[in-house]
Design a protein around this motif. Structure first.
Motif, PDB file in Angstrom:
ATOM      1  N   GLN A  77       0.830  -1.203   0.000  1.00  0.00           N
ATOM      2  CA  GLN A  77       0.000   0.000   0.000  1.00  0.00           C
ATOM      3  C   GLN A  77       0.862   1.249   0.000  1.00  0.00           C
ATOM      4  O   GLN A  77       1.858   1.339   0.719  1.00  0.00           O
ATOM      5  CB  GLN A  77      -0.915   0.018   1.228  1.00  0.00           C
ATOM      6  CG  GLN A  77      -1.945   1.156   1.192  1.00  0.00           C
ATOM      7  CD  GLN A  77      -2.890   1.121   2.374  1.00  0.00           C
ATOM      8  OE1 GLN A  77      -2.545   0.624   3.446  1.00  0.00           O
ATOM      9  NE2 GLN A  77      -4.095   1.661   2.197  1.00  0.00           N
ATOM     10  N   ASP A  78       0.485   2.219  -0.830  1.00  0.00           N
ATOM     11  CA  ASP A  78       1.164   3.511  -0.817  1.00  0.00           C
ATOM     12  C   ASP A  78       0.968   4.170   0.543  1.00  0.00           C
ATOM     13  O   ASP A  78      -0.091   4.046   1.168  1.00  0.00           O
ATOM     14  CB  ASP A  78       0.606   4.412  -1.921  1.00  0.00           C
ATOM     15  CG  ASP A  78       1.055   3.999  -3.306  1.00  0.00           C
ATOM     16  OD1 ASP A  78       2.086   3.303  -3.409  1.00  0.00           O
ATOM     17  OD2 ASP A  78       0.377   4.355  -4.287  1.00  0.00           O
ATOM     18  N   GLN A  79       1.976   4.887   0.995  1.00  0.00           N
ATOM     19  CA  GLN A  79       1.931   5.486   2.319  1.00  0.00           C
ATOM     20  C   GLN A  79       1.243   6.848   2.336  1.00  0.00           C
ATOM     21  O   GLN A  79       0.778   7.309   3.372  1.00  0.00           O
ATOM     22  CB  GLN A  79       3.358   5.624   2.875  1.00  0.00           C
ATOM     23  CG  GLN A  79       4.026   4.281   3.130  1.00  0.00           C
ATOM     24  CD  GLN A  79       3.205   3.392   4.045  1.00  0.00           C
ATOM     25  OE1 GLN A  79       2.925   3.749   5.189  1.00  0.00           O
ATOM     26  NE2 GLN A  79       2.812   2.221   3.542  1.00  0.00           N
ATOM     27  N   LYS A  80       1.180   7.495   1.176  1.00  0.00           N
ATOM     28  CA  LYS A  80       0.544   8.804   1.098  1.00  0.00           C
ATOM     29  C   LYS A  80      -0.596   8.760   0.087  1.00  0.00           C
ATOM     30  O   LYS A  80      -0.438   8.184  -0.992  1.00  0.00           O
ATOM     31  CB  LYS A  80       1.564   9.874   0.685  1.00  0.00           C
ATOM     32  CG  LYS A  80       0.996  11.295   0.709  1.00  0.00           C
ATOM     33  CD  LYS A  80       2.062  12.348   0.390  1.00  0.00           C
ATOM     34  CE  LYS A  80       1.433  13.743   0.410  1.00  0.00           C
ATOM     35  NZ  LYS A  80       2.427  14.806   0.111  1.00  0.00           N
ATOM     36  N   LYS A 160       1.976  16.762 -14.385  1.00  0.00           N
ATOM     37  CA  LYS A 160       2.632  15.618 -13.751  1.00  0.00           C
ATOM     38  C   LYS A 160       3.122  14.602 -14.778  1.00  0.00           C
ATOM     39  O   LYS A 160       4.116  13.906 -14.557  1.00  0.00           O
ATOM     40  CB  LYS A 160       1.643  14.943 -12.786  1.00  0.00           C
ATOM     41  CG  LYS A 160       2.195  13.744 -12.029  1.00  0.00           C
ATOM     42  CD  LYS A 160       3.281  14.142 -11.040  1.00  0.00           C
ATOM     43  CE  LYS A 160       3.774  12.941 -10.250  1.00  0.00           C
ATOM     44  NZ  LYS A 160       4.854  13.305  -9.306  1.00  0.00           N
ATOM     45  N   MET A 161       2.479  14.548 -15.935  1.00  0.00           N
ATOM     46  CA  MET A 161       2.807  13.543 -16.936  1.00  0.00           C
ATOM     47  C   MET A 161       4.138  13.791 -17.630  1.00  0.00           C
ATOM     48  O   MET A 161       4.595  12.964 -18.416  1.00  0.00           O
ATOM     49  CB  MET A 161       1.679  13.464 -17.974  1.00  0.00           C
ATOM     50  CG  MET A 161       0.401  12.853 -17.439  1.00  0.00           C
ATOM     51  SD  MET A 161      -1.053  13.201 -18.483  1.00  0.00           S
ATOM     52  CE  MET A 161      -0.453  12.674 -20.083  1.00  0.00           C
ATOM     53  N   GLU A 183       0.539  13.553  -5.947  1.00  0.00           N
ATOM     54  CA  GLU A 183       0.484  13.772  -4.498  1.00  0.00           C
ATOM     55  C   GLU A 183       0.476  15.247  -4.121  1.00  0.00           C
ATOM     56  O   GLU A 183       0.352  15.584  -2.944  1.00  0.00           O
ATOM     57  CB  GLU A 183       1.679  13.093  -3.819  1.00  0.00           C
ATOM     58  CG  GLU A 183       1.682  11.574  -3.927  1.00  0.00           C
ATOM     59  CD  GLU A 183       2.885  10.954  -3.237  1.00  0.00           C
ATOM     60  OE1 GLU A 183       3.872  11.696  -2.970  1.00  0.00           O
ATOM     61  OE2 GLU A 183       2.854   9.739  -2.954  1.00  0.00           O
ATOM     62  N   ASP A 184       0.602  16.111  -5.098  1.00  0.00           N
ATOM     63  CA  ASP A 184       0.664  17.550  -4.854  1.00  0.00           C
ATOM     64  C   ASP A 184      -0.661  18.041  -4.266  1.00  0.00           C
ATOM     65  O   ASP A 184      -1.699  18.033  -4.943  1.00  0.00           O
ATOM     66  CB  ASP A 184       0.965  18.268  -6.177  1.00  0.00           C
ATOM     67  CG  ASP A 184       1.184  19.762  -6.011  1.00  0.00           C
ATOM     68  OD1 ASP A 184       0.291  20.430  -5.465  1.00  0.00           O
ATOM     69  OD2 ASP A 184       2.243  20.254  -6.438  1.00  0.00           O
ATOM     70  N   ASP A 185      -0.642  18.451  -3.012  1.00  0.00           N
ATOM     71  CA  ASP A 185      -1.867  18.838  -2.311  1.00  0.00           C
ATOM     72  C   ASP A 185      -2.593  19.989  -3.002  1.00  0.00           C
ATOM     73  O   ASP A 185      -3.828  20.021  -3.051  1.00  0.00           O
ATOM     74  CB  ASP A 185      -1.555  19.217  -0.860  1.00  0.00           C
ATOM     75  CG  ASP A 185      -1.115  18.026  -0.031  1.00  0.00           C
ATOM     76  OD1 ASP A 185      -1.500  16.892  -0.378  1.00  0.00           O
ATOM     77  OD2 ASP A 185      -0.388  18.211   0.967  1.00  0.00           O
TER      78      ASP A 185
END
Length: 427
Positions: A77-80, A160-161, A183-185
Motif C-alpha cells: 500500500q502507498d503510504q501517502k 505531472k505527466m 500527491e501535490d496537495d
C-alpha cells in the motif's frame, strides 16, 4: 455533484512482480474462459484469481489470495494518498489517440449526480456483491465521464505527466497504459474543486456501481461505520473528460444465428418498406458508405447466402411511433433503437425476450471480425453498425433512459490490477 478523494492504493510490488503485464487483466466481464485460462498461466499472482477465480468457492478463495499477497508484500500500500493519473495510448482505424483521466475514490450517490445509460441485470450484481463481501476491496474501476469543454482538469494532470510514468504496460491489443501518482496537495485541491460542479455519467461499470450502492446499504443496515475515506461510502473510479478528443466510442456489431426459415429475399423485401437499400460488391465499399454517413441512420448487412454487401438507410421516421411511447424522440432515433426495434424485432422476430435469453444474437467488436465470423457454420448474417456518439450517451442519460444492450463500446477498457482499493470498516 462529483466529490472525489485521493486514496492510498494497493499496487503490485515491482521488486517481487517484475512483469506487470503478466498480472493485470481486462475487466471481469470481458474475460471469457480462454482468456481466464491464459491469465492463470501467465503468473501465480495474476489478479484474475481475485476477480474471476476458477475455484469452486471463488469468493472465499479471492479473499485468501488477497490476504496472503498483502502479507507476503506481493501487494503493497502507498503510504501517502493521491490521485492516480491514467492514460491509454491506442489506435482506431490506423489513427492514434491518447485518452487521459485519473483514478480516485468517488462518493456514491443516487439520482441527479450520477447518470446511467444501461440497464443492469441481477446476476452480475449478485456476483460482484459476493466478491466485495468476501474481500472488502474494489479491484475494477468504474469508468466515469464528466464534461469539461475547456479541458481544465486534463491540463492540470499534464503537468505531472512530464515525469516518467510509475507504471507502463501493454494490453492484449498492444494499447499502452500508463500510471502516474499525483500527491501535490495544491493540484489535488484544485482538481477536487473543479470536479464538484460536474455531473457524472457511467460509461462502463453499471453493475459495479449498483453493487457498490447495494453494499453501502447493507453495511449501514448492519450498523457498520466508515473508517475514513477508503470505505463503503466511496468507490474506485476513473474519471475521463467526455469532451477530450482522446475519447472514442466503438460500435458493437451483431451476428445472427438460429433464425428459423430465414429467407434473404423476403427479408430484403420487408426492409425496403422503411429503408432504402444499396448493394456493394465488396466490404470496403460498404465500409466507405457507412463511414461517410455517420450522421444518417445506416446499417451494413451481409448474409452468408449472398455475395453482395448491403447498406440499409432508414427513411420512414413515422414507424418510430411504433416504439413504446415512454421513450423520448432522441432514444427512438438511436441507431441501436432502430436496429433492435425494427430490423431485429419487427422483421426477424428477435424481441426483448430473445435478447434477454441471449438467443439469435452474438455481439462482436470489430467489423472485419464480424464478417470473418460468417465463415463459421453457426452464423447466418451480420449487421455492421456505426458508433453511438458521446453526445447521444449524454442525452439519453440526461433523460433518465437506458439504451439497448451493447449500445456503446468505450475502447480501450480500463485494466484491472493497476491500482486496488481496500476498504476500511468499523464493525
Amino acid at each position: 455533484m462529483a466529490k472525489v478523494f485521493p486514496f492510498k492504493a494497493y499496487r503490485y510490488n515491482q521488486e517481487k512482480v517484475k512483469d506487470l503485464e503478466k498480472v493485470v487483466t481486462q475487466p471481469y466481464d470481458k474475460i471469457d474462459t480462454k482468456l481466464q485460462n491464459n491469465y492463470y498461466e501467465q503468473s501465480p499472482y495474476n489478479i484474475v484469481r481475485l476477480i474471476l477465480g476458477k475455484e469452486e468457492n471463488r469468493y472465499q478463495s479471492a479473499a485468501k489470495y488477497l490476504k496472503k499477497w498483502i502479507k507476503d508484500e506481493v501487494l503493497i500500500q502507498d503510504q501517502k494518498p493521491g490521485f492516480y493519473i491514467y492514460t491509454q495510448e491506442y489506435e482506431v482505424a490506423g489513427e492514434k489517440f491518447i485518452r487521459k483521466g485519473f483514478a480516485a475514490l468517488g462518493e456514491l450517490e443516487v439520482g441527479e449526480g450520477v447518470k446511467e445509460h444501461e440497464t443492469t441485470m441481477e446476476g452480475p450484481k449478485a456476483d460482484r456483491l459476493n466478491l466485495i463481501r468476501a474481500t472488502e476491496a474494489n479491484f475494477g474501476h468504474i469508468f466515469m465521464l464528466y464534461s469539461d469543454q475547456k479541458n481544465e482538469i486534463n491540463n492540470l494532470l499534464i503537468k505531472k505527466m512530464k515525469n516518467e510514468a510509475l507504471i507502463k504496460v501493454k494490453d492484449e491489443d498492444k494499447n499502452i497504459h500508463k500510471i502516474w501518482k499525483l500527491e501535490d496537495d495544491k493540484l489535488i485541491k484544485e482538481i477536487k474543486e473543479k470536479m464538484e460542479n460536474k455531473n457524472l455519467y457511467i460509461a462502463d461499470g453499471h453493475h459495479r456501481y449498483q453493487t457498490a450502492l447495494n453494499y453501502q446499504k447493507e453495511c449501514i443496515d448492519k450498523g457498520w461505520e466508515a473508517d475514513g475515506v477508503e470505505s463503503f461510502n466511496h468507490r474506485l473510479m476513473t474519471f475521463i473528460n467526455m469532451d477530450d478528443p482522446g475519447l472514442r466510442v466503438l460500435p458493437t456489431h451483431r451476428l445472427l444465428y438460429g433464425i428459423k426459415d430465414f429467407n434473404l429475399n423476403l427479408f430484403l423485401k420487408k426492409v425496403a418498406e422503411d429503408f432504402s437499400i444499396k448493394d456493394f460488391e465488396s466490404k470496403d465499399k460498404m465500409y466507405e458508405y457507412l463511414d461517410a454517413n455517420t450522421d444518417n441512420k445506416v446499417f451494413g448487412f451481409k448474409a452468408v447466402e449472398a455475395d453482395k454487401h448491403y447498406v440499409f438507410e432508414f427513411e420512414n421516421e413515422e414507424i418510430l411511433n411504433e416504439i413504446e411511447e415512454k421513450y423520448s424522440k432522441e432514444y427512438k432515433k438511436l441507431d441501436v433503437s432502430i436496429l433492435h426495434n425494427i430490423l431485429l424485432d419487427k422483421y426477424l422476430g428477435i424481441d426483448k425476450k430473445a435478447l434477454a435469453a441471449k438467443s439469435n444474437l452474438d455481439y462482436i467488436r470489430y467489423r472485419d471480425t464480424a464478417l470473418k465470423s460468417l465463415e463459421k457454420d453457426k452464423y447466418q448474417a451480420a449487421f455492421i453498425l456505426n458508433p453511438t456518439s458521446v453526445k447521444e450517451v449524454k442525452e439519453i442519460a440526461d433523460f433518465g433512459e437506458k439504451m439497448p444492450q451493447k449500445s456503446t463500446d468505450f475502447y480501450p477498457k480500463l485494466l484491472t490490477g493497476l491500482v486496488i482499493n481496500k476498504l476500511s470498516i468499523k464493525k
